[in-house]
Design a protein around this motif. Sequence first.
Motif, PDB file in Angstrom:
ATOM      1  N   THR A 139       0.693  -1.175   0.087  1.00 18.75           N
ATOM      2  CA  THR A 139       0.029   0.045   0.070  1.00 18.75           C
ATOM      3  C   THR A 139       0.689   1.224   0.035  1.00 18.75           C
ATOM      4  O   THR A 139       0.283   2.140  -0.830  1.00 18.75           O
ATOM      5  CB  THR A 139      -0.950  -0.263   1.339  1.00 18.75           C
ATOM      6  N   GLY A 140       1.803   1.250   0.890  1.00 20.15           N
ATOM      7  CA  GLY A 140       2.809   2.367   0.802  1.00 20.15           C
ATOM      8  C   GLY A 140       3.403   2.587  -0.566  1.00 20.15           C
ATOM      9  O   GLY A 140       3.552   3.804  -0.932  1.00 20.15           O
ATOM     10  N   ILE A 141       3.980   1.538  -1.435  1.00 23.80           N
ATOM     11  CA  ILE A 141       4.351   1.910  -2.697  1.00 23.80           C
ATOM     12  C   ILE A 141       3.256   2.365  -3.467  1.00 23.80           C
ATOM     13  O   ILE A 141       3.844   3.270  -4.435  1.00 23.80           O
ATOM     14  CB  ILE A 141       4.869   0.299  -3.288  1.00 23.80           C
ATOM     15  N   ALA A 142       2.331   1.834  -3.583  1.00 23.62           N
ATOM     16  CA  ALA A 142       1.216   2.407  -4.393  1.00 23.62           C
ATOM     17  C   ALA A 142       0.686   3.841  -4.157  1.00 23.62           C
ATOM     18  O   ALA A 142       0.664   4.517  -4.993  1.00 23.62           O
ATOM     19  CB  ALA A 142      -0.050   1.156  -4.150  1.00 23.62           C
ATOM     20  N   ILE A 143       0.694   4.269  -2.854  1.00 26.59           N
ATOM     21  CA  ILE A 143       0.239   5.601  -2.425  1.00 26.59           C
ATOM     22  C   ILE A 143       1.224   6.586  -2.804  1.00 26.59           C
ATOM     23  O   ILE A 143       1.009   7.613  -3.332  1.00 26.59           O
ATOM     24  CB  ILE A 143       0.077   5.714  -1.026  1.00 26.59           C
ATOM     25  N   VAL A 144       2.532   6.152  -2.968  1.00 28.68           N
ATOM     26  CA  VAL A 144       3.760   6.893  -3.271  1.00 28.68           C
ATOM     27  C   VAL A 144       3.702   7.164  -4.861  1.00 28.68           C
ATOM     28  O   VAL A 144       3.997   8.228  -5.588  1.00 28.68           O
ATOM     29  CB  VAL A 144       4.925   6.510  -2.872  1.00 28.68           C
ATOM     30  N   VAL A 145       3.349   5.943  -5.539  1.00 21.81           N
ATOM     31  CA  VAL A 145       3.287   6.127  -7.169  1.00 21.81           C
ATOM     32  C   VAL A 145       2.257   6.609  -7.762  1.00 21.81           C
ATOM     33  O   VAL A 145       2.312   7.227  -8.746  1.00 21.81           O
ATOM     34  CB  VAL A 145       3.698   4.504  -7.461  1.00 21.81           C
ATOM     35  N   ILE A 146       1.081   6.341  -7.102  1.00 22.15           N
ATOM     36  CA  ILE A 146      -0.254   6.612  -8.000  1.00 22.15           C
ATOM     37  C   ILE A 146      -0.127   7.975  -8.155  1.00 22.15           C
ATOM     38  O   ILE A 146      -0.304   8.340  -9.370  1.00 22.15           O
ATOM     39  CB  ILE A 146      -1.539   6.231  -7.148  1.00 22.15           C
ATOM     40  N   PRO A 147       0.099   9.048  -7.455  1.00 22.54           N
ATOM     41  CA  PRO A 147      -0.035  10.650  -7.897  1.00 22.54           C
ATOM     42  C   PRO A 147       1.268  10.638  -9.004  1.00 22.54           C
ATOM     43  O   PRO A 147       1.036  11.607 -10.023  1.00 22.54           O
ATOM     44  CB  PRO A 147       0.301  11.150  -6.739  1.00 22.54           C
ATOM     45  N   ARG A 148       2.083  10.065  -9.097  1.00 17.71           N
ATOM     46  CA  ARG A 148       3.191  10.227 -10.026  1.00 17.71           C
ATOM     47  C   ARG A 148       2.790   9.820 -11.371  1.00 17.71           C
ATOM     48  O   ARG A 148       3.150   9.855 -12.421  1.00 17.71           O
ATOM     49  CB  ARG A 148       4.661   9.406  -9.829  1.00 17.71           C
ATOM     50  N   LEU A 149       2.082   8.417 -11.428  1.00 20.59           N
ATOM     51  CA  LEU A 149       1.590   7.927 -12.616  1.00 20.59           C
ATOM     52  C   LEU A 149       0.173   8.489 -13.209  1.00 20.59           C
ATOM     53  O   LEU A 149      -0.306   8.223 -14.138  1.00 20.59           O
ATOM     54  CB  LEU A 149       1.559   6.470 -12.540  1.00 20.59           C
ATOM     55  N   SER A 150      -0.436   9.244 -12.341  1.00 22.82           N
ATOM     56  CA  SER A 150      -1.946   9.702 -12.713  1.00 22.82           C
ATOM     57  C   SER A 150      -1.881  10.346 -14.121  1.00 22.82           C
ATOM     58  O   SER A 150      -2.741  10.187 -14.953  1.00 22.82           O
ATOM     59  CB  SER A 150      -2.502  10.388 -11.579  1.00 22.82           C
ATOM     60  N   SER A 151      -0.807  11.284 -14.209  1.00 15.54           N
ATOM     61  CA  SER A 151      -1.025  12.087 -15.526  1.00 15.54           C
ATOM     62  C   SER A 151      -0.694  11.263 -16.658  1.00 15.54           C
ATOM     63  O   SER A 151      -1.397  11.267 -17.788  1.00 15.54           O
ATOM     64  CB  SER A 151       0.125  13.169 -15.571  1.00 15.54           C
ATOM     65  N   MET A 152      -0.017  10.223 -16.785  1.00 15.35           N
ATOM     66  CA  MET A 152       0.274   9.342 -17.756  1.00 15.35           C
ATOM     67  C   MET A 152      -1.114   8.364 -17.996  1.00 15.35           C
ATOM     68  O   MET A 152      -1.293   8.126 -19.326  1.00 15.35           O
ATOM     69  CB  MET A 152       1.251   8.232 -17.539  1.00 15.35           C
TER      70      MET A 152
END
Length: 164
Positions: free
Chosen positions: A139-152
């Motif tokens: 969950t920690g990895i996902a929460i960090v990565v989600i905002p960074r990938l959202s634009s893509m």
Amino acid sequence: MKGKMVSSLAMLTALSAVGAAIKIPAIVGSVALDIFPALIAAALLGSGAGAIVAAFGHLLSAVIGGFPLGPMHFLIAAEMAVLVWIFGRFYRNSRKISAVVLFILGNAIAAPLPFIFLMNLGFYLAIVPSLLIGSILNTGIAIVVIPRLSSMFLGKLVKNEVKP
């Protein structure tokens, strides 16, 4: 649109396979970093997409681990799909903290409950700490990565062209 969705699901399922190879020490060898791509899919592509990636991701993790629980992994895959679907519904409705807490507690405490009846209480008590650590890490990895990938994933990626 369908092609982009299928490609995204395939990419995230492949990432699940990579995460499945990264095991977290546990009494059963299928606790791994295989679910964070499903959480990403649920947040960015929808709950159904996340559920699909979760089920396939867990089965890939179980295959890599040697299917230590045999056919019970199909039950676990279904549980993972439901938990990720719930995560996606909460996350996409701007209830991110609730999504995180429900997923972690659901995956670490509620999901292994059937194993009290299928195995025994000792197995349940032995697997919960590893599942809790795995749930927090995924969950920690996902929460960090989600905002960074959202634009893509949402089609807002700005392309920077290199000019000769």
